[in-house]
Design a protein around this motif. Structure first.
Motif, PDB file in Angstrom:
ATOM      1  N   GLN A 155       0.807  -1.218   0.000  1.00 19.55           N
ATOM      2  CA  GLN A 155       0.000   0.000   0.000  1.00 19.55           C
ATOM      3  C   GLN A 155       0.847   1.278   0.000  1.00 19.55           C
ATOM      4  OE1 GLN A 155      -0.542  -2.680   1.797  1.00 19.55           O
ATOM      5  NE2 GLN A 155      -2.719  -3.069   2.214  1.00 19.55           N
ATOM      6  N   PRO A 156       1.832   1.429   0.916  1.00 16.92           N
ATOM      7  CA  PRO A 156       2.643   2.658   0.887  1.00 16.92           C
ATOM      8  C   PRO A 156       3.432   2.807  -0.413  1.00 16.92           C
ATOM      9  CG  PRO A 156       2.901   1.512   2.981  1.00 16.92           C
ATOM     10  CD  PRO A 156       2.187   0.575   2.068  1.00 16.92           C
ATOM     11  N   TRP A 157       3.969   1.706  -0.920  1.00 17.27           N
ATOM     12  CA  TRP A 157       4.773   1.763  -2.140  1.00 17.27           C
ATOM     13  C   TRP A 157       3.921   2.205  -3.319  1.00 17.27           C
ATOM     14  CZ3 TRP A 157       5.104  -0.549  -6.963  1.00 17.27           C
ATOM     15  CH2 TRP A 157       6.340  -0.428  -7.624  1.00 17.27           C
ATOM     16  N   LEU A 158       2.741   1.629  -3.461  1.00 25.61           N
ATOM     17  CA  LEU A 158       1.853   2.006  -4.562  1.00 25.61           C
ATOM     18  C   LEU A 158       1.390   3.446  -4.421  1.00 25.61           C
ATOM     19  CD1 LEU A 158      -0.298  -1.253  -4.855  1.00 25.61           C
ATOM     20  CD2 LEU A 158       1.461  -0.456  -6.445  1.00 25.61           C
ATOM     21  N   LEU A 159       1.135   3.890  -3.186  1.00 22.08           N
ATOM     22  CA  LEU A 159       0.713   5.271  -2.966  1.00 22.08           C
ATOM     23  C   LEU A 159       1.811   6.254  -3.354  1.00 22.08           C
ATOM     24  CD1 LEU A 159      -1.314   7.330  -1.823  1.00 22.08           C
ATOM     25  CD2 LEU A 159      -0.295   6.943   0.439  1.00 22.08           C
ATOM     26  N   GLY A 160       3.036   6.008  -2.880  1.00 19.15           N
ATOM     27  CA  GLY A 160       4.128   6.915  -3.203  1.00 19.15           C
ATOM     28  C   GLY A 160       4.450   6.948  -4.674  1.00 19.15           C
ATOM     29  N   LEU A 161       4.503   5.776  -5.316  1.00 20.12           N
ATOM     30  CA  LEU A 161       4.804   5.720  -6.741  1.00 20.12           C
ATOM     31  C   LEU A 161       3.703   6.400  -7.551  1.00 20.12           C
ATOM     32  CD1 LEU A 161       6.548   4.687  -9.078  1.00 20.12           C
ATOM     33  CD2 LEU A 161       5.293   2.534  -8.984  1.00 20.12           C
ATOM     34  N   SER A 162       2.441   6.213  -7.157  1.00 26.48           N
ATOM     35  CA  SER A 162       1.331   6.831  -7.880  1.00 26.48           C
ATOM     36  C   SER A 162       1.403   8.349  -7.808  1.00 26.48           C
ATOM     37  CB  SER A 162      -0.002   6.337  -7.310  1.00 26.48           C
ATOM     38  OG  SER A 162      -0.126   4.945  -7.438  1.00 26.48           O
ATOM     39  N   ILE A 163       1.761   8.881  -6.636  1.00 27.31           N
ATOM     40  CA  ILE A 163       1.857  10.337  -6.492  1.00 27.31           C
ATOM     41  C   ILE A 163       2.972  10.886  -7.374  1.00 27.31           C
ATOM     42  CG2 ILE A 163       2.397  12.200  -4.880  1.00 27.31           C
ATOM     43  CD1 ILE A 163       1.018  10.587  -2.705  1.00 27.31           C
ATOM     44  N   GLU A 164       4.135  10.237  -7.348  1.00 26.39           N
ATOM     45  CA  GLU A 164       5.257  10.743  -8.152  1.00 26.39           C
ATOM     46  C   GLU A 164       4.971  10.619  -9.648  1.00 26.39           C
ATOM     47  OE1 GLU A 164      10.109  10.365  -8.534  1.00 26.39           O
ATOM     48  OE2 GLU A 164       9.041   9.555  -6.804  1.00 26.39           O
ATOM     49  N   TYR A 165       4.421   9.484 -10.059  1.00 21.36           N
ATOM     50  CA  TYR A 165       4.128   9.312 -11.481  1.00 21.36           C
ATOM     51  C   TYR A 165       3.017  10.264 -11.918  1.00 21.36           C
ATOM     52  CZ  TYR A 165       2.991   7.050 -15.903  1.00 21.36           C
ATOM     53  OH  TYR A 165       2.745   6.801 -17.232  1.00 21.36           O
ATOM     54  N   GLY A 166       1.996  10.440 -11.050  1.00 20.95           N
ATOM     55  CA  GLY A 166       0.922  11.370 -11.384  1.00 20.95           C
ATOM     56  C   GLY A 166       1.421  12.798 -11.490  1.00 20.95           C
ATOM     57  N   ALA A 167       2.314  13.202 -10.585  1.00 24.85           N
ATOM     58  CA  ALA A 167       2.880  14.547 -10.650  1.00 24.85           C
ATOM     59  C   ALA A 167       3.679  14.731 -11.932  1.00 24.85           C
ATOM     60  CB  ALA A 167       3.763  14.802  -9.426  1.00 24.85           C
ATOM     61  N   ARG A 168       4.403  13.721 -12.340  1.00 29.08           N
ATOM     62  CA  ARG A 168       5.194  13.818 -13.575  1.00 29.08           C
ATOM     63  C   ARG A 168       4.287  13.961 -14.789  1.00 29.08           C
ATOM     64  NH1 ARG A 168       9.990  12.819 -15.986  1.00 29.08           N
ATOM     65  NH2 ARG A 168       9.994  11.708 -17.962  1.00 29.08           N
ATOM     66  N   GLN A 169       3.212  13.177 -14.848  1.00 31.86           N
ATOM     67  CA  GLN A 169       2.321  13.239 -15.998  1.00 31.86           C
ATOM     68  C   GLN A 169       1.576  14.564 -16.046  1.00 31.86           C
ATOM     69  OE1 GLN A 169       3.975  10.496 -17.417  1.00 31.86           O
ATOM     70  NE2 GLN A 169       2.028  10.612 -18.521  1.00 31.86           N
ATOM     71  N   LEU A 170       1.153  15.081 -14.889  1.00 31.62           N
ATOM     72  CA  LEU A 170       0.492  16.381 -14.863  1.00 31.62           C
ATOM     73  C   LEU A 170       1.443  17.492 -15.314  1.00 31.62           C
ATOM     74  CD1 LEU A 170      -1.592  16.232 -11.548  1.00 31.62           C
ATOM     75  CD2 LEU A 170      -2.462  16.168 -13.893  1.00 31.62           C
ATOM     76  N   ALA A 171       2.691  17.417 -14.868  1.00 38.89           N
ATOM     77  CA  ALA A 171       3.672  18.427 -15.262  1.00 38.89           C
ATOM     78  C   ALA A 171       3.929  18.382 -16.766  1.00 38.89           C
ATOM     79  CB  ALA A 171       4.975  18.220 -14.485  1.00 38.89           C
ATOM     80  N   LYS A 172       4.067  17.189 -17.333  1.00 41.36           N
ATOM     81  CA  LYS A 172       4.298  17.065 -18.766  1.00 41.36           C
ATOM     82  C   LYS A 172       3.097  17.570 -19.560  1.00 41.36           C
ATOM     83  CE  LYS A 172       6.306  13.428 -20.401  1.00 41.36           C
ATOM     84  NZ  LYS A 172       6.656  12.015 -20.694  1.00 41.36           N
ATOM     85  N   LYS A 173       1.887  17.281 -19.078  1.00 45.50           N
ATOM     86  CA  LYS A 173       0.679  17.748 -19.763  1.00 45.50           C
ATOM     87  C   LYS A 173       0.594  19.260 -19.731  1.00 45.50           C
ATOM     88  CE  LYS A 173      -4.339  17.131 -19.909  1.00 45.50           C
ATOM     89  NZ  LYS A 173      -4.605  18.599 -19.982  1.00 45.50           N
ATOM     90  N   ASP A 174       0.901  19.847 -18.586  1.00 42.08           N
ATOM     91  CA  ASP A 174       0.875  21.303 -18.467  1.00 42.08           C
ATOM     92  C   ASP A 174       1.918  21.939 -19.378  1.00 42.08           C
ATOM     93  OD1 ASP A 174      -0.007  23.798 -16.913  1.00 42.08           O
ATOM     94  OD2 ASP A 174       2.156  23.808 -16.588  1.00 42.08           O
ATOM     95  N   LEU A 175       3.114  21.362 -19.426  1.00 46.07           N
ATOM     96  CA  LEU A 175       4.163  21.897 -20.297  1.00 46.07           C
ATOM     97  C   LEU A 175       3.771  21.786 -21.766  1.00 46.07           C
ATOM     98  CD1 LEU A 175       7.339  20.451 -18.525  1.00 46.07           C
ATOM     99  CD2 LEU A 175       6.612  22.833 -18.564  1.00 46.07           C
ATOM    100  N   ALA A 176       3.152  20.675 -22.138  1.00 50.90           N
ATOM    101  CA  ALA A 176       2.754  20.479 -23.533  1.00 50.90           C
ATOM    102  C   ALA A 176       1.629  21.422 -23.947  1.00 50.90           C
ATOM    103  CB  ALA A 176       2.327  19.028 -23.750  1.00 50.90           C
ATOM    104  N   ASP A 177       0.731  21.756 -22.996  1.00 56.07           N
ATOM    105  CA  ASP A 177      -0.423  22.588 -23.335  1.00 56.07           C
ATOM    106  C   ASP A 177      -0.120  24.082 -23.247  1.00 56.07           C
ATOM    107  OD1 ASP A 177      -1.820  20.257 -23.664  1.00 56.07           O
ATOM    108  OD2 ASP A 177      -2.803  20.324 -21.695  1.00 56.07           O
ATOM    109  N   ARG A 178       0.681  24.504 -22.296  1.00 59.50           N
ATOM    110  CA  ARG A 178       0.867  25.923 -22.023  1.00 59.50           C
ATOM    111  C   ARG A 178       2.155  26.505 -22.606  1.00 59.50           C
ATOM    112  NH1 ARG A 178      -2.319  27.759 -17.743  1.00 59.50           N
ATOM    113  NH2 ARG A 178      -0.768  29.337 -17.246  1.00 59.50           N
ATOM    114  N   ARG A 179       3.146  25.664 -22.864  1.00 55.84           N
ATOM    115  CA  ARG A 179       4.416  26.174 -23.351  1.00 55.84           C
ATOM    116  C   ARG A 179       4.412  26.224 -24.873  1.00 55.84           C
ATOM    117  NH1 ARG A 179       5.718  27.074 -19.808  1.00 55.84           N
ATOM    118  NH2 ARG A 179       7.165  25.822 -18.609  1.00 55.84           N
ATOM    119  N   ALA A 180       4.920  27.292 -25.435  1.00 57.70           N
ATOM    120  CA  ALA A 180       5.015  27.406 -26.888  1.00 57.70           C
ATOM    121  C   ALA A 180       5.978  26.349 -27.422  1.00 57.70           C
ATOM    122  CB  ALA A 180       5.503  28.807 -27.264  1.00 57.70           C
TER     123      ALA A 180
END
Length: 256
Positions: A155-180
């Protein structure tokens, strides 16, 4: 190490406290930089270019005479007939190197090397900063609740990995949408940090349930095969020594 000697509860309290202090400092840096992503290391090395005129002038302010500068003539080799390029004189070395080494990022002002994040991008950065705290608190809960098998809980391992992977995907999506230009329009520093965070996901193989249930068994199989072989058994002994230190004194968020 001192907290480890006082028991498991004290150890995890100290780990959580350390991660809260680290997260607070990182959130403060995020605020002070006007919501710019954090880097590791936080102060990257950067060589400021020196204007060529500063190199051409001598220490007393007198400019080098034209006769001391290299002539723009090429030398032809007699046997092959190939021409060698002209070497710069000592007064032109700075300009020569600057013209071949510096990139656009090298002459940008510091604030232009990292773009500000807003909305989803800022949420992703906050998630990335808080992930060690959440993971340490989850590990504390399960290790105290089940001392025998708490570190093997997924449970802790899946929670921590999910948060880090989710943060990475959100950051990449934001960069792809907002950055020229999307991800291709990032500066060199931003690309390097995004790449470093991607490789950082590999550290989850050395944490929590994955380490206890998978990685540790693989290490034992390797050291077992090396134990009875000349010279190679020394490598196995070193691995076993580090495994002891890793098990006893390493805390799961040290590499987060």
């Amino acid at each position: 190490m001192a907290a480890r000697r006082r028991g498991e509860k004290t150890r995890w309290r100290v780990v959580v406290l350390l991660e809260i202090i680290k997260a607070f400092c990182r959130l403060l840096l995020l605020r002070l930089t006007n919501s710019r992503p954090l880097l590791s290391p936080p102060l990257p090395e950067r060589v400021e270019p020196i204007a060529p005129t500063e190199r051409e002038n001598s220490s007393d302010g007198i400019e080098s005479p034209l006769s001391e500068r290299s002539e723009q003539t090429a030398w032809t080799m007699p046997r092959t007939g190939l021409s060698l390029p002209t070497l710069p004189s000592s007064s032109d070395i700075s300009a020569y190197l600057i013209s071949r080494v510096l990139t656009a990022d090298d002459i940008k002002p510091p604030k232009s090397l990292l773009h500000r994040v807003t909305g989803v991008g800022e949420l992703a950065e906050v998630m990335y900063i808080l992930r060690p705290v959440i993971y340490a608190m989850a590990m504390q809960y399960w290790c105290i609740r089940d001392p025998a098998n708490g570190r093997k809980r997924w449970q802790p391992w899946l929670l921590g990995l999910s948060i880090e992977y989710g943060a990475r995907q959100l950051a990449k999506k934001d960069l792809a949408d907002r950055r020229a230009g999307g991800l291709q329009g990032l500066t060199g520093l931003e690309k390097e940090e995004l790449r470093r965070r991607g490789w950082g996901l590999g550290w989850w193989a050395m944490r929590g349930a994955f380490y206890e249930n998978v990685t540790k068994d693989w290490i034992h199989s390797v050291t077992g095969k090396l134990r009875d072989k000349p010279l190679l058994n020394m490598v196995g002994g070193v691995i076993e020594d580090y495994e002891f230190l890793w098990d006893q004194y390493y805390f799961p968020t040290a590499t987060l």
